[in-house]
Design a protein around this motif. Sequence first.
Motif, PDB file in Angstrom:
ATOM      1  N   LEU A   1     -24.084  20.958 -18.988  1.00  0.00           N
ATOM      2  CA  LEU A   1     -24.325  21.594 -20.281  1.00  0.00           C
ATOM      3  C   LEU A   1     -23.624  22.944 -20.419  1.00  0.00           C
ATOM      4  N   ALA A   2     -22.949  23.355 -19.368  1.00  0.00           N
ATOM      5  CA  ALA A   2     -22.432  24.725 -19.304  1.00  0.00           C
ATOM      6  C   ALA A   2     -21.171  24.955 -20.124  1.00  0.00           C
ATOM      7  N   HIS A   3     -20.430  23.913 -20.415  1.00  0.00           N
ATOM      8  CA  HIS A   3     -19.170  24.089 -21.148  1.00  0.00           C
ATOM      9  C   HIS A   3     -19.222  23.374 -22.493  1.00  0.00           C
ATOM     10  N   SER A   4     -18.706  24.052 -23.502  1.00  0.00           N
ATOM     11  CA  SER A   4     -18.692  23.475 -24.853  1.00  0.00           C
ATOM     12  C   SER A   4     -17.267  23.039 -25.203  1.00  0.00           C
ATOM     13  N   PRO A   5     -17.095  21.868 -25.787  1.00  0.00           N
ATOM     14  CA  PRO A   5     -18.150  20.948 -26.206  1.00  0.00           C
ATOM     15  C   PRO A   5     -18.695  20.103 -25.045  1.00  0.00           C
ATOM     16  N   VAL A   6     -19.963  19.768 -25.134  1.00  0.00           N
ATOM     17  CA  VAL A   6     -20.575  18.880 -24.152  1.00  0.00           C
ATOM     18  C   VAL A   6     -20.125  17.451 -24.466  1.00  0.00           C
ATOM     19  N   ILE A   7     -19.575  16.793 -23.479  1.00  0.00           N
ATOM     20  CA  ILE A   7     -19.096  15.423 -23.672  1.00  0.00           C
ATOM     21  C   ILE A   7     -20.170  14.404 -23.308  1.00  0.00           C
ATOM     22  N   LYS A   8     -20.766  14.599 -22.137  1.00  0.00           N
ATOM     23  CA  LYS A   8     -21.708  13.610 -21.621  1.00  0.00           C
ATOM     24  C   LYS A   8     -22.759  14.274 -20.761  1.00  0.00           C
ATOM     25  N   VAL A   9     -24.013  13.817 -20.866  1.00  0.00           N
ATOM     26  CA  VAL A   9     -25.103  14.258 -20.005  1.00  0.00           C
ATOM     27  C   VAL A   9     -25.648  13.028 -19.310  1.00  0.00           C
ATOM     28  N   SER A  10     -25.582  13.022 -17.987  1.00  0.00           N
ATOM     29  CA  SER A  10     -25.858  11.820 -17.203  1.00  0.00           C
ATOM     30  C   SER A  10     -24.895  10.730 -17.684  1.00  0.00           C
ATOM     31  N   LYS A  11     -25.390   9.630 -18.242  1.00  0.00           N
ATOM     32  CA  LYS A  11     -24.509   8.575 -18.739  1.00  0.00           C
ATOM     33  C   LYS A  11     -24.510   8.493 -20.268  1.00  0.00           C
ATOM     34  N   SER A  12     -25.106   9.485 -20.896  1.00  0.00           N
ATOM     35  CA  SER A  12     -25.218   9.473 -22.351  1.00  0.00           C
ATOM     36  C   SER A  12     -24.160  10.380 -22.989  1.00  0.00           C
ATOM     37  N   TYR A  13     -23.274   9.781 -23.796  1.00  0.00           N
ATOM     38  CA  TYR A  13     -22.227  10.543 -24.481  1.00  0.00           C
ATOM     39  C   TYR A  13     -22.776  11.186 -25.755  1.00  0.00           C
ATOM     40  N   TRP A  14     -22.411  12.453 -25.953  1.00  0.00           N
ATOM     41  CA  TRP A  14     -22.825  13.182 -27.157  1.00  0.00           C
ATOM     42  C   TRP A  14     -21.767  13.112 -28.252  1.00  0.00           C
ATOM     43  N   ASN A  15     -20.602  12.579 -27.968  1.00  0.00           N
ATOM     44  CA  ASN A  15     -19.475  12.670 -28.911  1.00  0.00           C
ATOM     45  C   ASN A  15     -19.071  11.315 -29.492  1.00  0.00           C
ATOM     46  N   ARG A  16     -19.978  10.381 -29.593  1.00  0.00           N
ATOM     47  CA  ARG A  16     -19.637   9.060 -30.127  1.00  0.00           C
ATOM     48  C   ARG A  16     -19.225   9.124 -31.598  1.00  0.00           C
ATOM     49  N   CYS A  17     -19.616  10.172 -32.274  1.00  0.00           N
ATOM     50  CA  CYS A  17     -19.204  10.362 -33.666  1.00  0.00           C
ATOM     51  C   CYS A  17     -18.409  11.662 -33.819  1.00  0.00           C
ATOM     52  N   GLY A  18     -17.707  12.027 -32.772  1.00  0.00           N
ATOM     53  CA  GLY A  18     -16.961  13.273 -32.776  1.00  0.00           C
ATOM     54  C   GLY A  18     -17.775  14.381 -32.116  1.00  0.00           C
ATOM     55  N   GLN A  19     -17.108  15.464 -31.760  1.00  0.00           N
ATOM     56  CA  GLN A  19     -17.802  16.564 -31.096  1.00  0.00           C
ATOM     57  C   GLN A  19     -18.823  17.205 -32.030  1.00  0.00           C
ATOM     58  N   LEU A  20     -19.970  17.578 -31.472  1.00  0.00           N
ATOM     59  CA  LEU A  20     -20.976  18.290 -32.247  1.00  0.00           C
ATOM     60  C   LEU A  20     -20.469  19.695 -32.556  1.00  0.00           C
ATOM     61  N   SER A  21     -20.850  20.220 -33.692  1.00  0.00           N
ATOM     62  CA  SER A  21     -20.538  21.612 -33.994  1.00  0.00           C
ATOM     63  C   SER A  21     -21.269  22.481 -32.971  1.00  0.00           C
ATOM     64  N   LYS A  22     -20.800  23.695 -32.768  1.00  0.00           N
ATOM     65  CA  LYS A  22     -21.402  24.577 -31.759  1.00  0.00           C
ATOM     66  C   LYS A  22     -22.871  24.829 -32.063  1.00  0.00           C
ATOM     67  N   SER A  23     -23.210  25.052 -33.322  1.00  0.00           N
ATOM     68  CA  SER A  23     -24.600  25.353 -33.678  1.00  0.00           C
ATOM     69  C   SER A  23     -25.507  24.160 -33.426  1.00  0.00           C
ATOM     70  N   CYS A  24     -25.028  22.956 -33.755  1.00  0.00           N
ATOM     71  CA  CYS A  24     -25.806  21.742 -33.527  1.00  0.00           C
ATOM     72  C   CYS A  24     -25.928  21.473 -32.028  1.00  0.00           C
ATOM     73  N   GLU A  25     -24.851  21.679 -31.322  1.00  0.00           N
ATOM     74  CA  GLU A  25     -24.854  21.474 -29.874  1.00  0.00           C
ATOM     75  C   GLU A  25     -25.861  22.390 -29.188  1.00  0.00           C
ATOM     76  N   ASP A  26     -25.966  23.629 -29.647  1.00  0.00           N
ATOM     77  CA  ASP A  26     -26.894  24.586 -29.041  1.00  0.00           C
ATOM     78  C   ASP A  26     -28.349  24.105 -29.158  1.00  0.00           C
ATOM     79  N   PHE A  27     -28.706  23.558 -30.322  1.00  0.00           N
ATOM     80  CA  PHE A  27     -30.067  23.038 -30.496  1.00  0.00           C
ATOM     81  C   PHE A  27     -30.292  21.792 -29.634  1.00  0.00           C
ATOM     82  N   THR A  28     -29.287  20.942 -29.555  1.00  0.00           N
ATOM     83  CA  THR A  28     -29.396  19.733 -28.744  1.00  0.00           C
ATOM     84  C   THR A  28     -29.570  20.090 -27.271  1.00  0.00           C
TER      85      THR A  28
END
Length: 240
Positions: free
Chosen positions: A58-85
């Motif tokens: 979680l330390a580098h933005s954008p976050v691509i994957k956590v464990s085996k779950s990808y966060w970018n299946r619909c494109g990278q999250l915006s920084k503000s949205c990523e922070d809440f996630t």
Amino acid sequence: MLRFAVTLFAVITSSTCQKYGCLEGDTQKLKPSPEPSMQECTLYSKSSCCYADFTEQLAHSPVIKVSKSYWNRCGQLSKSCEDFTKKIECFYRCSPHAARWIHPNDTAAIQAVPLCQSFCDDWYEACKDDSICVRNWLTDWEWDQSGENHCKSKCIPYREVYANGTDMCQSMWGESFKVSKSSCLCLQMNKKDSIAIKYLLSESSEESSSSSSSSSEEYACQNKLLKFEKLKQKKGEQTR
């Protein structure tokens, strides 16, 4: 006999989670302990249910994957949205209090964690223009043989999936979260949570559902929170 064994296992593991304060999971410890070198989720560094090396994901933005779950299946999250996630992910993986809301049928899951309305509204505002292809992040993905997530539907904006902050908080992670009616006895995923948790987990809150008890807990919480804000303001003035 098998059914009895499964039931007994569930009871034992549930009791274990509640005793040690950590959920069952591939990244969680048996019990919380300090993790001073955490790169993210530092809110829980003094007593963490996850190891510091987990937070590297979680330390580098954008976050691509956590464990085996990808966060970018619909494109990278915006920084503000990523922070809440990240805040939600950190709570689930690292908070020593998450197991207090352990799901009765799943020792690796949480249920009805009370979130503040303001947190949910801010989270929605941060993500509403980002895109997503599932409504429930826990159940709506298509999972391949390696355990990675894929979209089953087209990507559309959050604002078209969720009506508002309340809808998002109470749908995105299934039954994991609920929006609290209180403005104080709820979590905001910041330092103020220590005050709310103190009253949420007090015996009077757990053992009595009377309105008078709820009112007294709310009053005590609001007073404590007010003192916290004044102390924080005072420290800010001293550092100027």
